[in-house]
Write a protein that holds these residues in place. Sequence first.
Motif, PDB file in Angstrom:
ATOM      1  N   LEU A 140       3.621 -21.410 -37.973  1.00 16.53           N
ATOM      2  CA  LEU A 140       2.561 -21.735 -37.018  1.00 16.53           C
ATOM      3  C   LEU A 140       1.228 -21.232 -37.572  1.00 16.53           C
ATOM      4  CD1 LEU A 140       1.819 -22.780 -34.203  1.00 16.53           C
ATOM      5  CD2 LEU A 140       2.504 -20.549 -33.286  1.00 16.53           C
ATOM      6  N   THR A 141       0.309 -22.161 -37.824  1.00 19.55           N
ATOM      7  CA  THR A 141      -0.952 -21.784 -38.487  1.00 19.55           C
ATOM      8  C   THR A 141      -2.162 -22.317 -37.705  1.00 19.55           C
ATOM      9  OG1 THR A 141      -0.973 -23.781 -39.867  1.00 19.55           O
ATOM     10  CG2 THR A 141       0.156 -21.851 -40.775  1.00 19.55           C
ATOM     11  N   THR A 142      -2.024 -22.390 -36.384  1.00 22.57           N
ATOM     12  CA  THR A 142      -3.116 -22.965 -35.583  1.00 22.57           C
ATOM     13  C   THR A 142      -4.105 -21.912 -35.089  1.00 22.57           C
ATOM     14  OG1 THR A 142      -1.561 -22.914 -33.746  1.00 22.57           O
ATOM     15  CG2 THR A 142      -1.906 -25.032 -34.800  1.00 22.57           C
ATOM     16  N   GLY A 143      -3.900 -20.655 -35.454  1.00 21.39           N
ATOM     17  CA  GLY A 143      -4.864 -19.620 -35.085  1.00 21.39           C
ATOM     18  C   GLY A 143      -4.461 -18.872 -33.820  1.00 21.39           C
ATOM     19  N   ARG A 144      -5.189 -17.776 -33.584  1.00 20.92           N
ATOM     20  CA  ARG A 144      -4.806 -16.833 -32.533  1.00 20.92           C
ATOM     21  C   ARG A 144      -5.007 -17.390 -31.118  1.00 20.92           C
ATOM     22  NH1 ARG A 144      -7.824 -11.094 -31.892  1.00 20.92           N
ATOM     23  NH2 ARG A 144      -9.602 -12.472 -32.196  1.00 20.92           N
ATOM     24  N   GLN A 145      -6.020 -18.251 -30.950  1.00 19.04           N
ATOM     25  CA  GLN A 145      -6.429 -18.626 -29.597  1.00 19.04           C
ATOM     26  C   GLN A 145      -5.375 -19.384 -28.811  1.00 19.04           C
ATOM     27  OE1 GLN A 145     -10.299 -20.167 -28.652  1.00 19.04           O
ATOM     28  NE2 GLN A 145     -10.977 -19.713 -30.711  1.00 19.04           N
ATOM     29  N   HIS A 146      -4.560 -20.170 -29.515  1.00 20.08           N
ATOM     30  CA  HIS A 146      -3.636 -21.044 -28.786  1.00 20.08           C
ATOM     31  C   HIS A 146      -2.176 -20.650 -28.982  1.00 20.08           C
ATOM     32  CE1 HIS A 146      -6.877 -23.677 -27.604  1.00 20.08           C
ATOM     33  NE2 HIS A 146      -7.356 -23.534 -28.823  1.00 20.08           N
ATOM     34  N   VAL A 147      -1.946 -19.430 -29.463  1.00 15.71           N
ATOM     35  CA  VAL A 147      -0.564 -18.997 -29.698  1.00 15.71           C
ATOM     36  C   VAL A 147       0.258 -19.088 -28.414  1.00 15.71           C
ATOM     37  CG1 VAL A 147       0.847 -16.973 -30.215  1.00 15.71           C
ATOM     38  CG2 VAL A 147      -1.068 -17.536 -31.689  1.00 15.71           C
ATOM     39  N   LEU A 201       6.066 -27.204 -40.155  1.00 15.21           N
ATOM     40  CA  LEU A 201       4.738 -26.585 -40.263  1.00 15.21           C
ATOM     41  C   LEU A 201       3.868 -27.138 -39.139  1.00 15.21           C
ATOM     42  CD1 LEU A 201       2.327 -25.157 -41.746  1.00 15.21           C
ATOM     43  CD2 LEU A 201       2.088 -27.272 -43.077  1.00 15.21           C
ATOM     44  N   VAL A 202       3.206 -26.229 -38.405  1.00 17.94           N
ATOM     45  CA  VAL A 202       2.275 -26.664 -37.360  1.00 17.94           C
ATOM     46  C   VAL A 202       0.874 -26.221 -37.760  1.00 17.94           C
ATOM     47  CG1 VAL A 202       1.704 -26.617 -34.902  1.00 17.94           C
ATOM     48  CG2 VAL A 202       4.085 -26.340 -35.627  1.00 17.94           C
ATOM     49  N   THR A 203      -0.040 -27.165 -37.768  1.00 16.82           N
ATOM     50  CA  THR A 203      -1.414 -26.861 -38.156  1.00 16.82           C
ATOM     51  C   THR A 203      -2.365 -27.684 -37.299  1.00 16.82           C
ATOM     52  OG1 THR A 203      -2.966 -26.832 -40.028  1.00 16.82           O
ATOM     53  CG2 THR A 203      -1.417 -28.655 -39.957  1.00 16.82           C
ATOM     54  N   LYS A 204      -3.639 -27.359 -37.370  1.00 18.79           N
ATOM     55  CA  LYS A 204      -4.616 -28.270 -36.790  1.00 18.79           C
ATOM     56  C   LYS A 204      -5.407 -28.892 -37.926  1.00 18.79           C
ATOM     57  CE  LYS A 204      -7.482 -24.302 -35.642  1.00 18.79           C
ATOM     58  NZ  LYS A 204      -7.904 -23.391 -34.594  1.00 18.79           N
ATOM     59  N   ASP A 205      -6.102 -29.977 -37.633  1.00 15.87           N
ATOM     60  CA  ASP A 205      -6.769 -30.742 -38.683  1.00 15.87           C
ATOM     61  C   ASP A 205      -8.091 -30.056 -39.063  1.00 15.87           C
ATOM     62  OD1 ASP A 205      -7.512 -32.684 -40.489  1.00 15.87           O
ATOM     63  OD2 ASP A 205      -8.168 -34.114 -38.951  1.00 15.87           O
ATOM     64  N   SER A 206      -7.955 -28.860 -39.636  1.00 16.49           N
ATOM     65  CA  SER A 206      -9.155 -28.090 -39.987  1.00 16.49           C
ATOM     66  C   SER A 206      -9.909 -28.744 -41.134  1.00 16.49           C
ATOM     67  CB  SER A 206      -8.779 -26.663 -40.370  1.00 16.49           C
ATOM     68  OG  SER A 206      -8.208 -26.012 -39.269  1.00 16.49           O
ATOM     69  N   VAL A 228      -2.559 -31.045 -35.127  1.00 15.86           N
ATOM     70  CA  VAL A 228      -3.366 -31.237 -33.922  1.00 15.86           C
ATOM     71  C   VAL A 228      -4.659 -31.944 -34.311  1.00 15.86           C
ATOM     72  CG1 VAL A 228      -4.515 -30.106 -31.972  1.00 15.86           C
ATOM     73  CG2 VAL A 228      -2.418 -29.109 -32.946  1.00 15.86           C
ATOM     74  N   ARG A 229      -4.926 -33.084 -33.651  1.00 11.96           N
ATOM     75  CA  ARG A 229      -6.156 -33.836 -33.934  1.00 11.96           C
ATOM     76  C   ARG A 229      -7.389 -33.038 -33.517  1.00 11.96           C
ATOM     77  NH1 ARG A 229      -3.172 -38.018 -31.707  1.00 11.96           N
ATOM     78  NH2 ARG A 229      -2.538 -39.535 -33.286  1.00 11.96           N
ATOM     79  N   ARG A 230      -8.514 -33.322 -34.162  1.00 10.92           N
ATOM     80  CA  ARG A 230      -9.776 -32.655 -33.837  1.00 10.92           C
ATOM     81  C   ARG A 230     -10.355 -33.144 -32.513  1.00 10.92           C
ATOM     82  NH1 ARG A 230     -13.565 -32.503 -39.141  1.00 10.92           N
ATOM     83  NH2 ARG A 230     -12.157 -31.198 -40.367  1.00 10.92           N
TER      84      ARG A 230
END
Length: 257
Positions: A140-147, A201-206, A228-230
């Motif tokens: 999980l690599t989407t960052g702390r805010q949405h854990v 792998l979970v990521t957002k479209d950074s 995750v789309r922007r």
Amino acid sequence: MSRVLLLGGTAEARALADELVARGDDVTTSLAGRVARPRLPVGAVRVGGFGGPEPMADHLRGEAYDVVVDATHPFAARISANAVTACARARVPLVRLARPGWAGHPDAGSWHWVDGHDEAARTARGLVDAAGPDGGAVLLTTGRQHVDAFTGPLADRAVVVRLVDPPEVPLPPAWTVLRSRGPYALAAERALLAEHAVAVLVTKDSGGDHTVAKLTAAAERGAAVVVVRRPAWPGTGPVAPDVPGTLALLADLADLR
Ligand code: NAP
């Protein structure tokens, strides 16, 4: 010389500050103050929210900025929306610097594109379930805010969550926290995915190069990828994909003044 407010928190914002300060502009970078030890740009720095779009507009008028550059992260939707409103109210030109997303990546067609973190969590759950009880872990690599969107749906699965700062919510016992900050090299990403037997792998479209290697590493080992789309940028002004493009837009604006 221009007085520039640079909404930052990204590598591009720091690179742009380098260029603007070197050519003699009066640059103040604004940071949210979320990260414990941020990488600081050159030039002046202010830290903390403005208190919403109206106080931000007051700030822009009070400081008599010539231009605002919104170089915040593509997923920092609130500050970007506030900047659009505040600049319109204060009649200060706004330029957006947003690195392109990963939709053009060679593997993008095989990814599971979703519209938010809740959908990402449900999709990741379905994918690991399909892989069976010992089918592998979720990275999980989407960052702390949405854990917190993932802790319920993936509570009983092996999850490796990669974060810059410690999580703000309690995590399930089966989860592993990795504290690190990019950029990440392909060899290290390969090793990480292999060590934890990552199946999803979970990521957002950074977008950008700093964290793209995980996508290649995932494709190589046949791991599923959930992206995750922007959020859409609500502005109507010019958008540049990089620092040179932003400098060109600023030059155009200076010609108009
Ligand atoms: P956000 O949800 O869009 O913003 C939340 C609030 O934080 C804003 O309303 C604003 O408070 C304040 N804020 C955000 N960025 C600011 C800035 N550069 N200067 C002053 N105030 C700011 O933002 P976020 O997603 O929490 O991101 C915070 C910062 O981290 C951003 O600057 C962004 O560039 C950076 N960042 C974000 C991500 C990400 O994935 N979201 C990734 C890497 C870096 P007020 O309403 O009080 O003004």
